[in-house]
Design an enzyme around this catalytic site. Structure first.
Site, PDB file in Angstrom:
ATOM      1  CD  GLU A   1       6.061   6.488 -11.695  1.00  0.00           C
ATOM      2  OE1 GLU A   1       5.294   6.780 -10.771  1.00  0.00           O
ATOM      3  OE2 GLU A   1       7.303   6.388 -11.555  1.00  0.00           O
TER       4      GLU A   1
ATOM      5  CB  CYS B   1       7.506   4.920  -6.985  1.00  0.00           C
ATOM      6  SG  CYS B   1       6.863   6.405  -6.189  1.00  0.00           S
TER       7      CYS B   1
ATOM      8  NE  ARG C   1       0.851  -1.960  -8.867  1.00  0.00           N
ATOM      9  CZ  ARG C   1       1.198  -1.986  -7.584  1.00  0.00           C
ATOM     10  NH1 ARG C   1       2.480  -2.017  -7.264  1.00  0.00           N
ATOM     11  NH2 ARG C   1       0.285  -1.975  -6.642  1.00  0.00           N
TER      12      ARG C   1
ATOM     13  CG  ASP D   1      -2.672  -2.031  -8.654  1.00  0.00           C
ATOM     14  OD1 ASP D   1      -1.976  -1.811  -9.661  1.00  0.00           O
ATOM     15  OD2 ASP D   1      -2.226  -2.542  -7.608  1.00  0.00           O
TER      16      ASP D   1
ATOM     17  CE  LYS E   1       4.071  -5.586  -5.504  1.00  0.00           C
ATOM     18  NZ  LYS E   1       5.132  -4.792  -4.871  1.00  0.00           N
TER      19      LYS E   1
HETATM   20  N1  LIG Z   1      -1.807   5.938  -9.257  1.00  0.00           N
HETATM   21  C1  LIG Z   1      -1.044   6.175  -8.186  1.00  0.00           C
HETATM   22  N2  LIG Z   1       0.068   5.420  -8.019  1.00  0.00           N
HETATM   23  C2  LIG Z   1       0.805   5.654  -6.940  1.00  0.00           C
HETATM   24  C3  LIG Z   1       0.485   6.626  -5.974  1.00  0.00           C
HETATM   25  N3  LIG Z   1       1.435   6.608  -5.009  1.00  0.00           N
HETATM   26  C4  LIG Z   1       2.322   5.657  -5.374  1.00  0.00           C
HETATM   27  N4  LIG Z   1       1.948   5.081  -6.525  1.00  0.00           N
HETATM   28  C5  LIG Z   1       2.550   3.966  -7.254  1.00  0.00           C
HETATM   29  O1  LIG Z   1       2.254   2.817  -6.512  1.00  0.00           O
HETATM   30  C6  LIG Z   1       3.197   1.797  -6.834  1.00  0.00           C
HETATM   31  C7  LIG Z   1       3.589   1.116  -5.523  1.00  0.00           C
HETATM   32  O2  LIG Z   1       2.426   0.531  -5.044  1.00  0.00           O
HETATM   33  P1  LIG Z   1       2.063   0.382  -3.526  1.00  0.00           P
HETATM   34  O3  LIG Z   1       0.596   0.195  -3.422  1.00  0.00           O
HETATM   35  O4  LIG Z   1       2.692   1.511  -2.749  1.00  0.00           O
HETATM   36  O5  LIG Z   1       2.806  -0.891  -3.044  1.00  0.00           O
HETATM   37  P2  LIG Z   1       2.780  -2.320  -3.702  1.00  0.00           P
HETATM   38  O6  LIG Z   1       3.898  -2.385  -4.682  1.00  0.00           O
HETATM   39  O7  LIG Z   1       1.417  -2.646  -4.240  1.00  0.00           O
HETATM   40  O8  LIG Z   1       2.987  -3.269  -2.452  1.00  0.00           O
HETATM   41  P3  LIG Z   1       4.307  -3.551  -1.600  1.00  0.00           P
HETATM   42  O9  LIG Z   1       4.941  -4.770  -2.209  1.00  0.00           O
HETATM   43  O10 LIG Z   1       3.815  -3.812  -0.236  1.00  0.00           O
HETATM   44  O11 LIG Z   1       5.185  -2.330  -1.712  1.00  0.00           O
HETATM   45  C8  LIG Z   1       4.322   2.481  -7.576  1.00  0.00           C
HETATM   46  O12 LIG Z   1       4.169   2.159  -8.961  1.00  0.00           O
HETATM   47  C9  LIG Z   1       4.047   3.966  -7.352  1.00  0.00           C
HETATM   48  O13 LIG Z   1       4.481   4.766  -8.431  1.00  0.00           O
HETATM   49  C10 LIG Z   1      -0.694   7.392  -6.175  1.00  0.00           C
HETATM   50  O14 LIG Z   1      -1.073   8.239  -5.371  1.00  0.00           O
HETATM   51  N5  LIG Z   1      -1.425   7.127  -7.288  1.00  0.00           N
HETATM   52 ZN   LIG Z   2       5.842   5.701  -4.373  1.00  0.00          ZN
END
Ligand SMILES: Nc1nc2c(ncn2[C@@H]2O[C@H](COP(=O)(O)OP(=O)(O)OP(=O)(O)O)[C@@H](O)[C@H]2O)c(=O)[nH]1
Ligand SMILES: [Zn+2]
Length: 221
Positions: free
Chosen positions: A94, A56, A130, A128, A156
């Protein structure tokens, strides 16, 4: 697609302590990921404190308050350094896999009132995009098979377990709530099943970005 490979490593001194930085690459796509390793992880019986941190740029490097990523990155590295042993995979996906420019486009739609998921879908993406499976391969290449995973994201944990990584504990990572990311955190909890604990007081007095404090700081500038 080829399997990811460990291709480079070096020492990385940081403000959190000295890590071993390990670089990984897919031979065909050249897609890169990196892991920061601290301490002796060779004893595979002792669970390793581990964080899978998705890239991020805005939160991790540019101090954005729109999400909790930067706070989570700092906290994870701090906790690993306190234990003197652990690993952080910096997962180069990202914007939940849509890339930086599309994340900016998603932010523009959020400025018009959409939530994170609605904005992704309006741009033609899944909520998502990812792929966490690569992180299981990275753990495997590092010789890590038992982890205490720092995360609020159940996906995860499931993906690691399905790939044969023994997640013996989830270590919560509820940090960084502020007036600009409360809705983002609520969407994660309500629509994506994340384990988010809202902090009524917010925990950001220590970071100087508590909602009201930040307002005061901004007003006084
Ligand atoms: N598409 C999109 N991605 C975002 C946004 N805000 C943050 N991200 C991305 O979300 C990702 C992080 O995901 P999160 O959902 O915050 O957390 P997580 O990794 O799934 O879960 P944790 O392990 O709890 O942190 C990073 O790749 C960020 O760049 C958004 O508004 N839109
Ligand atoms: Zn972020």
């Amino acid at each position: 697609m080829s399997k990811i490979q460990l291709v480079a490593e070096a020492k990385l001194p940081t403000k959190f302590g000295i890590f071993r930085m390990v670089g990984f690459e897919f031979a065909d796509s050249r897609k890169e990921h990196v892991a920061l390793v601290m301490g002796d992880i060779s004893n595979s019986e002792e669970p390793v404190l581990a964080r899978i941190h998705s890239e991020c740029l805005t939160g991790d490097a540019l101090h954005s308050l729109k999400c909790d990523c930067g706070f989570q990155l700092e906290t994870a590295l701090t906790q690993i350094s306190h234990e003197g042993r652990g690993v952080l995979i910096y997962h180069r996906e990202e914007g939940r896999g849509i890339g930086l420019i599309n994340k900016i486009r998603a932010y523009a739609l959020q400025d018009q009132g959409m939530d994170t998921i609605e904005a992704n879908e309006a741009l033609g993406f899944a909520a998502d995009e990812r792929n966490f499976a690569v992180c299981a391969d990275i753990f495997d290449l590092l010789g890590i098979h038992k982890v205490r995973l720092l995360t609020n994201n159940p996906n995860k944990i499931d993906t690691m377990r399905n790939a044969g990584i023994n997640v013996v504990e989830r270590v919560p990572l509820n940090v960084g709530e502020n007036r600009y990311n409360t809705a983002y955190l609520t969407t994660k909890a309500e629509k994506m099943g994340h384990f988010i604990v809202h902090d009524e007081q917010h925990d950001n007095h220590q970071h100087g970005v508590c909602c009201s404090c930040q307002q005061e700081q901004l007003k006084s500038k």
